[in-house]
Design a protein around this motif. Structure first.
Motif, PDB file in Angstrom:
ATOM      1  N   SER A  85     -11.182  55.823  10.267  1.00  0.00           N
ATOM      2  CA  SER A  85     -12.318  55.443   9.416  1.00  0.00           C
ATOM      3  C   SER A  85     -12.180  54.015   8.900  1.00  0.00           C
ATOM      4  O   SER A  85     -13.183  53.354   8.616  1.00  0.00           O
ATOM      5  CB  SER A  85     -12.454  56.418   8.242  1.00  0.00           C
ATOM      6  OG  SER A  85     -11.415  56.232   7.294  1.00  0.00           O
ATOM      7  N   THR A  86     -10.924  53.527   8.775  1.00  0.00           N
ATOM      8  CA  THR A  86     -10.729  52.157   8.287  1.00  0.00           C
ATOM      9  C   THR A  86     -11.246  51.130   9.285  1.00  0.00           C
ATOM     10  O   THR A  86     -11.624  50.020   8.903  1.00  0.00           O
ATOM     11  CB  THR A  86      -9.244  51.887   8.002  1.00  0.00           C
ATOM     12  OG1 THR A  86      -8.480  52.094   9.207  1.00  0.00           O
ATOM     13  CG2 THR A  86      -8.717  52.825   6.931  1.00  0.00           C
ATOM     14  N   ARG A 136     -18.166  58.745   5.849  1.00  0.00           N
ATOM     15  CA  ARG A 136     -17.060  57.923   6.363  1.00  0.00           C
ATOM     16  C   ARG A 136     -15.912  57.921   5.360  1.00  0.00           C
ATOM     17  O   ARG A 136     -14.736  58.072   5.736  1.00  0.00           O
ATOM     18  CB  ARG A 136     -17.523  56.489   6.624  1.00  0.00           C
ATOM     19  CG  ARG A 136     -16.400  55.606   7.211  1.00  0.00           C
ATOM     20  CD  ARG A 136     -16.785  54.144   7.252  1.00  0.00           C
ATOM     21  NE  ARG A 136     -16.787  53.551   5.922  1.00  0.00           N
ATOM     22  CZ  ARG A 136     -15.696  53.120   5.295  1.00  0.00           C
ATOM     23  NH1 ARG A 136     -14.494  53.259   5.845  1.00  0.00           N
ATOM     24  NH2 ARG A 136     -15.786  52.585   4.094  1.00  0.00           N
ATOM     25  N   GLN A 137     -16.248  57.778   4.067  1.00  0.00           N
ATOM     26  CA  GLN A 137     -15.220  57.803   3.034  1.00  0.00           C
ATOM     27  C   GLN A 137     -14.545  59.172   2.958  1.00  0.00           C
ATOM     28  O   GLN A 137     -13.321  59.269   2.813  1.00  0.00           O
ATOM     29  CB  GLN A 137     -15.837  57.446   1.687  1.00  0.00           C
ATOM     30  CG  GLN A 137     -16.388  56.029   1.622  1.00  0.00           C
ATOM     31  CD  GLN A 137     -17.167  55.756   0.356  1.00  0.00           C
ATOM     32  OE1 GLN A 137     -17.515  56.670  -0.381  1.00  0.00           O
ATOM     33  NE2 GLN A 137     -17.461  54.492   0.094  1.00  0.00           N
ATOM     34  N   ARG A 159     -15.203  49.971   8.910  1.00  0.00           N
ATOM     35  CA  ARG A 159     -15.760  49.194   7.809  1.00  0.00           C
ATOM     36  C   ARG A 159     -16.646  48.088   8.369  1.00  0.00           C
ATOM     37  O   ARG A 159     -16.211  47.277   9.181  1.00  0.00           O
ATOM     38  CB  ARG A 159     -14.644  48.590   6.958  1.00  0.00           C
ATOM     39  CG  ARG A 159     -13.891  49.639   6.146  1.00  0.00           C
ATOM     40  CD  ARG A 159     -12.692  49.064   5.437  1.00  0.00           C
ATOM     41  NE  ARG A 159     -11.964  50.093   4.700  1.00  0.00           N
ATOM     42  CZ  ARG A 159     -10.752  49.922   4.192  1.00  0.00           C
ATOM     43  NH1 ARG A 159     -10.138  48.775   4.336  1.00  0.00           N
ATOM     44  NH2 ARG A 159     -10.163  50.907   3.536  1.00  0.00           N
TER      45      ARG A 159
END
Length: 379
Positions: free
Chosen positions: A159-160, A138-139, A163
């Motif tokens: 992707s943010t 994901r990062q 979280r």
């Protein structure tokens, strides 16, 4: 056509000029579909749009979308990291994407990939139990999306929005290890540390060697051998190691630079210790480096011993053999017969690994690796 091929064509006038629009090839395009395309073209003309120009624009957009797929963008981003990251590490990042991400969203235009689509790809990794891998990917995908935004290929980083959506690996046990993606920030903070210079150098040497804290703070100058040769090494005697076995630490050029800087500090000749206490008779206290981490903002976020776990994780991801990593960490060898003979086991591979690890640390810290000139060590 002279070669016998047949095409659907539409003649029209735009801006007072006669033009022809190619609708498709017969019989691949049926009569009903050709008529539908003709009506679309007439609709464009009614809005004062040249259907031929509109068709070319759609082709260009499709070509750009094809060139700006997630996979193409990711490969370009990784290629741009090769100046600061080790080649082996870049290959590892690419292999991760090829195995778990490209098969699912690689062919999609990166601007069209949304959060649910990315989550679906990451969930597949979770289902096989690779929770840490899913979080790291994901990062990694986030870095690719941010690169796409910077280069005008996307507007959002999905992707943010994920979280908290992925499973947590659980509460870590033992010493708190700093996440690998925190290293660039930490190395910059360490370079700007305004406390005692020996403490800063002790932390840097800890990162470079990932030796146990008690072994490093009590290190003595006579333990360091061949510092001006091709194979410098730190030979930690058995009585100072946790496993009560002599342990060898191959020294990278960056570690040698720390040693030379320590040698230039006032009072370095007055003690056998690399990191003496104020009295010069004892070594640095157990909490000196830990308190320095606190001052740098890492209270509760990292410990000095945790650098060993971080290095282990990173080196495994870089593709080094587990046996080589474990030997360098001086972990307990359960086979007592083998333990008696493995003091220098894998030393050549370990030296290569330590050099690559030091290059990686320099890269994430934004330091330039300067070749060191041989210098006579003062006794």
């Amino acid at each position: 056509m002279p070669d016998g091929a047949r095409y659907w064509r539409m003649d029209y006038r735009y801006a007072g000029k006669r033009r022809t629009l190619a609708l498709g090839v017969y019989p691949l395009l049926s009569l009903s579909d050709a008529r539908a395309r003709r009506e679309d073209a007439r609709g464009s003309l009614a809005q004062d749009i040249d259907p031929g120009v509109a068709k070319k624009a759609r082709k260009r957009a499709a070509k750009v979308a094809c060139e700006n797929t997630f996979e193409a963008t990711a490969r370009e981003w990784i290629a741009n990291q090769r100046h600061r990251l080790a080649t082996r590490y870049c290959a590892l990042l690419l292999a991760r994407l090829e195995a778990d991400i490209f098969p699912h969203i690689g062919s999609r235009p990166i601007a069209d990939v949304d959060a649910p689509e990315l989550l679906d790809a990451l969930r597949r990794i979770e289902k096989r139990g690779a929770i840490e891998t899913a979080l790291r990917l994901r990062q990694l995908c986030g870095q690719v999306f941010r690169y796409a935004i910077a280069t005008g290929r996307a507007k959002l980083d999905p992707s943010t929005d994920l979280r908290g959506a992925l499973k947590s690996p659980g509460r870590p046990r033992g010493h708190k290890a700093m996440p690998l993606d925190e290293m660039p920030t930490f190395m910059h903070a360490l370079g700007a540390y305004d406390g005692d210079l020996r403490t800063r150098l002790a932390l840097r040497l800890t990162v470079l060697t990932f030796a146990r804290t008690t072994e490093l703070r009590a290190a003595r100058w006579p333990e360091f051998e061949n510092l001006d040769g091709n194979e410098p090494v730190w030979r930690i005697p058995a009585e100072r190691t946790k496993m009560k076995r002599e342990h060898l630490v191959p020294l990278a050029p960056q570690a040698l630079a720390v040693l030379r800087e320590l040698r230039e500090l006032p009072g370095s000749d007055a003690s056998l210790f690399l990191f003496p206490s104020a009295s010069l008779e004892k070594c640095m206290s157990n909490n000196t480096m830990l308190y320095a981490l606190y001052r740098m903002g890492y209270h509760g976020r990292a410990t000095v011993h945790g650098f060993r776990a971080m290095a282990s994780t990173a080196l495994n991801e870089m593709g080094f053999r587990a046996d080589v990593i474990e030997r360098q960490l001086a972990h307990e060898e359960k086979n007592t017969v083998r333990a008696a003979y493995n003091r220098a086991e894998y030393l050549k591979e370990r030296r290569t690994m330590m050099n690559q690890w030091a290059d990686y640390i320099d890269a994430v810290g934004g330091r330039n690796v300067i070749p060191l000139q041989p210098k006579t060590r003062r006794e």
